[in-house]
Design an enzyme around this catalytic site. Structure first.
Site, PDB file in Angstrom:
ATOM      1  N   LYS A  72       0.868  -1.190   0.000  1.00  0.00           N
ATOM      2  CA  LYS A  72       0.000   0.000   0.000  1.00  0.00           C
ATOM      3  C   LYS A  72       0.893   1.224   0.000  1.00  0.00           C
ATOM      4  O   LYS A  72       1.749   1.388   0.873  1.00  0.00           O
ATOM      5  CB  LYS A  72      -0.881   0.015   1.249  1.00  0.00           C
TER       6      LYS A  72
HETATM    7  C1  E4P Z   1      -7.978   1.074   3.746  1.00  0.00           C
HETATM    8  O1  E4P Z   1      -7.248   0.167   3.611  1.00  0.00           O
HETATM    9  C2  E4P Z   1      -7.866   2.208   4.664  1.00  0.00           C
HETATM   10  O2  E4P Z   1      -6.619   2.236   5.240  1.00  0.00           O
HETATM   11  C3  E4P Z   1      -8.927   2.127   5.716  1.00  0.00           C
HETATM   12  O3  E4P Z   1     -10.101   1.536   5.227  1.00  0.00           O
HETATM   13  C4  E4P Z   1      -9.236   3.464   6.339  1.00  0.00           C
HETATM   14  O4  E4P Z   1     -10.349   3.319   7.175  1.00  0.00           O
HETATM   15  P1  E4P Z   1     -10.728   4.385   8.293  1.00  0.00           P
HETATM   16  O5  E4P Z   1     -11.184   5.619   7.592  1.00  0.00           O
HETATM   17  O6  E4P Z   1     -11.823   3.733   9.060  1.00  0.00           O
HETATM   18  O7  E4P Z   1      -9.507   4.615   9.114  1.00  0.00           O
END
Ligand code: E4P
Length: 225
Positions: A86
């Site tokens: 990522k």
């Molecule tokens: C995806 O992989 C993101 O890192 C994640 O869904 C972010 O979610 P949040 O907004 O609940 O922190």
């Protein structure tokens, strides 16, 4: 629609991986930090639970393109299987993505809030883009609208090498709305899975079947016949 589990909680992953037709796990630094444990070992444990074929994503914390690539190589070697790094969208992230693709390392470009970010990520070679639905909704934006626009633009340009993995969900309705606009993948926190399949009328229907059966056959089961 592919379903991904957005957590590093092993018990939640074991449960959802056993009972739901899921396709992998995503993590980010906040998700990993919540577990207060060895990061690499935790990712390896997740790999052992889900197997080699399912998607597993871990996020880089580096902000220099060369270091992002190095971290990607290290994580891929340590975790193995169907791994994706990522990488947050940005100049360094785009440069790193182009390098990572040459090395055959998959990329999920994350922290996407606009279609222009997503299109550039796709052009750089990202395999997935992750628009943050609920975080967009939180600031009075239209999270699902952004997802729809990205899906449309990918369709318009016949982009099939990059898929939209919507993220940051807070409820089942957001997931449903993303599915309705043709979103390819949703990464969803463990708490929401049950809400995707539950309905009070389903419970009433099942209770009715059991009651009617028992009124004639008592405790006898089909397996006893
Ligand atoms: C995806 O992989 C993101 O890192 C994640 O869904 C972010 O979610 P949040 O907004 O609940 O922190």
């Amino acid at each position: 629609m592919l379903y991904i589990i957005d957590t590093a909680d092993l018990e939640a992953i074991k449960h959802i991986n056993e009972f739901y037709p899921v396709d992998g796990v995503t993590t980010n630094p906040s998700i990993i930090a919540k577990e207060k444990t060895d990061c690499i070992e935790r990712l390896r444990e997740i790999r052992r639970i889900i197997g080699e074929d399912k998607i597993l994503c871990a996020q880089t914390l580096q902000t220099d393109a060369g270091l992002i690539v190095e971290e990607g190589k290290k994580l891929q070697e340590a975790i193995g299987g169907n791994f994706y790094l990522k990488v947050p969208i940005g100049e360094a992230g785009l440069k790193a993505t182009m390098e990572l693709k040459k090395l055959g390392i998959g990329v999920l470009m994350t922290a996407i809030f606009t279609p222009t970010q997503a299109l550039m990520a796709a052009k750089a070679g990202a395999d997935f883009v992750a628009p943050y639905v609920n975080r967009i909704d939180n600031v009075c934006g239209d999270g699902v609208g952004v997802v729809a626009e990205i899906v449309n633009q990918f369709d318009n340009y016949n982009i099939t090498s990059c898929r939209v993995m919507a993220a940051s969900f807070k409820n089942a309705q957001q997931v449903n709305d993303c599915a309705s606009v043709g979103c390819h993948i949703a990464t969803i926190g463990p708490d929401i899975y049950k809400n995707l399949i539950s309905h009070p009328l389903t419970d009433v229907a099942i209770e009715g079947f059991n009651r009617d059966w028992r009124s004639v056959y008592g405790d006898k089961q089909i397996l006893d016949l």
